[in-house]
Design a protein around this motif. Structure first.
Motif, PDB file in Angstrom:
ATOM      1  N   LYS A  19      19.760  45.115  -6.943  1.00  0.00           N
ATOM      2  CA  LYS A  19      20.575  44.910  -8.139  1.00  0.00           C
ATOM      3  C   LYS A  19      20.803  46.227  -8.878  1.00  0.00           C
ATOM      4  CE  LYS A  19      19.381  40.115  -9.129  1.00  0.00           C
ATOM      5  NZ  LYS A  19      18.741  39.203 -10.080  1.00  0.00           N
ATOM      6  N   LYS A  20      19.764  47.064  -8.967  1.00  0.00           N
ATOM      7  CA  LYS A  20      19.904  48.363  -9.626  1.00  0.00           C
ATOM      8  C   LYS A  20      20.863  49.260  -8.864  1.00  0.00           C
ATOM      9  CE  LYS A  20      15.392  48.418 -11.836  1.00  0.00           C
ATOM     10  NZ  LYS A  20      14.058  49.022 -11.867  1.00  0.00           N
ATOM     11  N   ARG A  21      20.789  49.215  -7.558  1.00  0.00           N
ATOM     12  CA  ARG A  21      21.676  50.025  -6.718  1.00  0.00           C
ATOM     13  C   ARG A  21      23.127  49.580  -6.902  1.00  0.00           C
ATOM     14  NH1 ARG A  21      20.841  50.524  -0.217  1.00  0.00           N
ATOM     15  NH2 ARG A  21      22.308  52.211   0.135  1.00  0.00           N
ATOM     16  N   LEU A  22      23.354  48.287  -6.898  1.00  0.00           N
ATOM     17  CA  LEU A  22      24.700  47.751  -7.103  1.00  0.00           C
ATOM     18  C   LEU A  22      25.208  48.088  -8.501  1.00  0.00           C
ATOM     19  CD1 LEU A  22      27.121  46.029  -6.222  1.00  0.00           C
ATOM     20  CD2 LEU A  22      25.847  44.035  -7.032  1.00  0.00           C
ATOM     21  N   LEU A  56      36.736  44.088  -7.645  1.00  0.00           N
ATOM     22  CA  LEU A  56      36.558  43.181  -6.507  1.00  0.00           C
ATOM     23  C   LEU A  56      36.506  43.941  -5.186  1.00  0.00           C
ATOM     24  CD1 LEU A  56      38.853  40.226  -7.635  1.00  0.00           C
ATOM     25  CD2 LEU A  56      36.341  40.328  -7.666  1.00  0.00           C
ATOM     26  N   SER A  57      37.273  45.007  -5.077  1.00  0.00           N
ATOM     27  CA  SER A  57      37.246  45.821  -3.852  1.00  0.00           C
ATOM     28  C   SER A  57      35.895  46.494  -3.659  1.00  0.00           C
ATOM     29  CB  SER A  57      38.343  46.891  -3.895  1.00  0.00           C
ATOM     30  OG  SER A  57      39.602  46.302  -3.945  1.00  0.00           O
ATOM     31  N   ILE A  58      35.368  47.072  -4.712  1.00  0.00           N
ATOM     32  CA  ILE A  58      34.065  47.739  -4.622  1.00  0.00           C
ATOM     33  C   ILE A  58      32.976  46.715  -4.314  1.00  0.00           C
ATOM     34  CG2 ILE A  58      32.320  49.003  -5.950  1.00  0.00           C
ATOM     35  CD1 ILE A  58      34.707  50.682  -4.939  1.00  0.00           C
ATOM     36  N   SER A  59      33.057  45.541  -4.915  1.00  0.00           N
ATOM     37  CA  SER A  59      32.077  44.489  -4.635  1.00  0.00           C
ATOM     38  C   SER A  59      32.148  44.051  -3.171  1.00  0.00           C
ATOM     39  CB  SER A  59      32.311  43.282  -5.546  1.00  0.00           C
ATOM     40  OG  SER A  59      32.114  43.646  -6.891  1.00  0.00           O
ATOM     41  N   ALA A  60      33.362  43.914  -2.660  1.00  0.00           N
ATOM     42  CA  ALA A  60      33.538  43.517  -1.261  1.00  0.00           C
ATOM     43  C   ALA A  60      33.043  44.607  -0.318  1.00  0.00           C
ATOM     44  CB  ALA A  60      35.000  43.204  -0.984  1.00  0.00           C
ATOM     45  N   ILE A  61      33.351  45.852  -0.623  1.00  0.00           N
ATOM     46  CA  ILE A  61      32.883  46.970   0.209  1.00  0.00           C
ATOM     47  C   ILE A  61      31.360  47.032   0.189  1.00  0.00           C
ATOM     48  CG2 ILE A  61      32.809  49.488   0.369  1.00  0.00           C
ATOM     49  CD1 ILE A  61      35.764  49.442  -0.571  1.00  0.00           C
ATOM     50  N   PHE A  62      30.767  46.818  -0.972  1.00  0.00           N
ATOM     51  CA  PHE A  62      29.304  46.806  -1.075  1.00  0.00           C
ATOM     52  C   PHE A  62      28.713  45.708  -0.195  1.00  0.00           C
ATOM     53  CE2 PHE A  62      25.200  45.805  -2.901  1.00  0.00           C
ATOM     54  CZ  PHE A  62      24.670  47.059  -3.167  1.00  0.00           C
ATOM     55  N   ILE A  83      29.099  39.822  -8.180  1.00  0.00           N
ATOM     56  CA  ILE A  83      30.365  39.801  -8.918  1.00  0.00           C
ATOM     57  C   ILE A  83      30.199  39.478 -10.403  1.00  0.00           C
ATOM     58  CG2 ILE A  83      32.617  38.671  -9.090  1.00  0.00           C
ATOM     59  CD1 ILE A  83      32.514  38.323  -6.067  1.00  0.00           C
ATOM     60  N   LEU A  84      29.468  38.441 -10.737  1.00  0.00           N
ATOM     61  CA  LEU A  84      29.496  37.922 -12.108  1.00  0.00           C
ATOM     62  C   LEU A  84      28.542  38.594 -13.092  1.00  0.00           C
ATOM     63  CD1 LEU A  84      29.811  34.131 -11.259  1.00  0.00           C
ATOM     64  CD2 LEU A  84      31.624  35.750 -11.854  1.00  0.00           C
ATOM     65  N   THR A  85      27.385  39.030 -12.633  1.00  0.00           N
ATOM     66  CA  THR A  85      26.358  39.517 -13.551  1.00  0.00           C
ATOM     67  C   THR A  85      26.823  40.697 -14.406  1.00  0.00           C
ATOM     68  OG1 THR A  85      24.614  38.742 -12.088  1.00  0.00           O
ATOM     69  CG2 THR A  85      24.009  40.422 -13.703  1.00  0.00           C
ATOM     70  N   SER A  86      27.467  41.661 -13.800  1.00  0.00           N
ATOM     71  CA  SER A  86      27.823  42.871 -14.548  1.00  0.00           C
ATOM     72  C   SER A  86      29.318  42.977 -14.845  1.00  0.00           C
ATOM     73  CB  SER A  86      27.371  44.106 -13.774  1.00  0.00           C
ATOM     74  OG  SER A  86      28.077  44.208 -12.559  1.00  0.00           O
ATOM     75  N   LEU A  87      30.057  41.885 -14.726  1.00  0.00           N
ATOM     76  CA  LEU A  87      31.509  41.914 -14.902  1.00  0.00           C
ATOM     77  C   LEU A  87      31.919  42.462 -16.271  1.00  0.00           C
ATOM     78  CD1 LEU A  87      34.341  41.188 -13.820  1.00  0.00           C
ATOM     79  CD2 LEU A  87      34.015  38.937 -14.839  1.00  0.00           C
ATOM     80  N   PHE A  88      31.368  41.917 -17.342  1.00  0.00           N
ATOM     81  CA  PHE A  88      31.791  42.341 -18.678  1.00  0.00           C
ATOM     82  C   PHE A  88      31.262  43.726 -19.031  1.00  0.00           C
ATOM     83  CE2 PHE A  88      32.257  37.702 -18.912  1.00  0.00           C
ATOM     84  CZ  PHE A  88      33.615  37.664 -19.203  1.00  0.00           C
ATOM     85  N   ARG A  89      30.110  44.081 -18.506  1.00  0.00           N
ATOM     86  CA  ARG A  89      29.580  45.430 -18.712  1.00  0.00           C
ATOM     87  C   ARG A  89      30.514  46.455 -18.073  1.00  0.00           C
ATOM     88  NH1 ARG A  89      23.852  48.055 -17.888  1.00  0.00           N
ATOM     89  NH2 ARG A  89      24.457  50.051 -17.031  1.00  0.00           N
ATOM     90  N   GLU A  90      30.956  46.178 -16.862  1.00  0.00           N
ATOM     91  CA  GLU A  90      31.841  47.096 -16.158  1.00  0.00           C
ATOM     92  C   GLU A  90      33.230  47.115 -16.776  1.00  0.00           C
ATOM     93  OE1 GLU A  90      30.145  49.022 -14.463  1.00  0.00           O
ATOM     94  OE2 GLU A  90      28.443  47.666 -14.313  1.00  0.00           O
ATOM     95  N   LEU A  91      33.681  45.976 -17.275  1.00  0.00           N
ATOM     96  CA  LEU A  91      34.966  45.935 -17.967  1.00  0.00           C
ATOM     97  C   LEU A  91      34.927  46.813 -19.212  1.00  0.00           C
ATOM     98  CD1 LEU A  91      37.825  44.810 -18.290  1.00  0.00           C
ATOM     99  CD2 LEU A  91      36.827  42.850 -19.485  1.00  0.00           C
ATOM    100  N   ALA A  92      33.835  46.762 -19.948  1.00  0.00           N
ATOM    101  CA  ALA A  92      33.702  47.603 -21.141  1.00  0.00           C
ATOM    102  C   ALA A  92      33.707  49.082 -20.774  1.00  0.00           C
ATOM    103  CB  ALA A  92      32.415  47.247 -21.885  1.00  0.00           C
TER     104      ALA A  92
END
Length: 106
Positions: A19-22, A56-62, A83-92
């Motif tokens: 999870k930390k790596r992702l 979504l591309s980076i998540s799929a590649i991962f 996909i869902l856990t860090s969605l809003f953090r990454e959006l910010a």
């Protein structure tokens, strides 16, 4: 011969490391793509579409490259964790980099 039941048990330490790596990968790429959206002077929906496609591309590649098409071996809840856990953090982070770069170039 390995016990099939023990092979399915995930180590909490390994899952935490994954999870930390992702999260690190998502953090860096969201900032880079946010800067890219600012450099391209994208506005409104175009910028958010760029975020959605890049995230979504980076998540799929991962999931394909690092999880070898078997994310369930590396995460307890693959869809939620990837996909869902860090969605809003990454959006910010994306929006912050996007607006900052856009303002610098305007």
């Amino acid at each position: 011969m390995a016990n099939p039941v023990s092979a399915d048990i995930l180590s909490s330490r390994s899952v935490s490391f994954n999870k930390k790596r992702l999260l690190y990968v998502h953090d860096i790429t969201s900032l880079v793509f946010g800067c890219g959206a600012g450099i391209l002077q994208l506005e409104s929906l175009q910028g958010f579409i760029m975020f959605a496609v890049s995230y979504l591309s980076i998540s799929a590649i991962f999931a394909m490259r690092l999880c070898k098409f078997e994310p369930s071996k590396y995460f307890q809840n693959p869809v939620q964790d990837i996909i869902l856990t860090s969605l809003f953090r990454e959006l910010a982070g994306f929006v912050m980099a996007w607006t900052f770069t856009y303002a610098l170039l305007s």
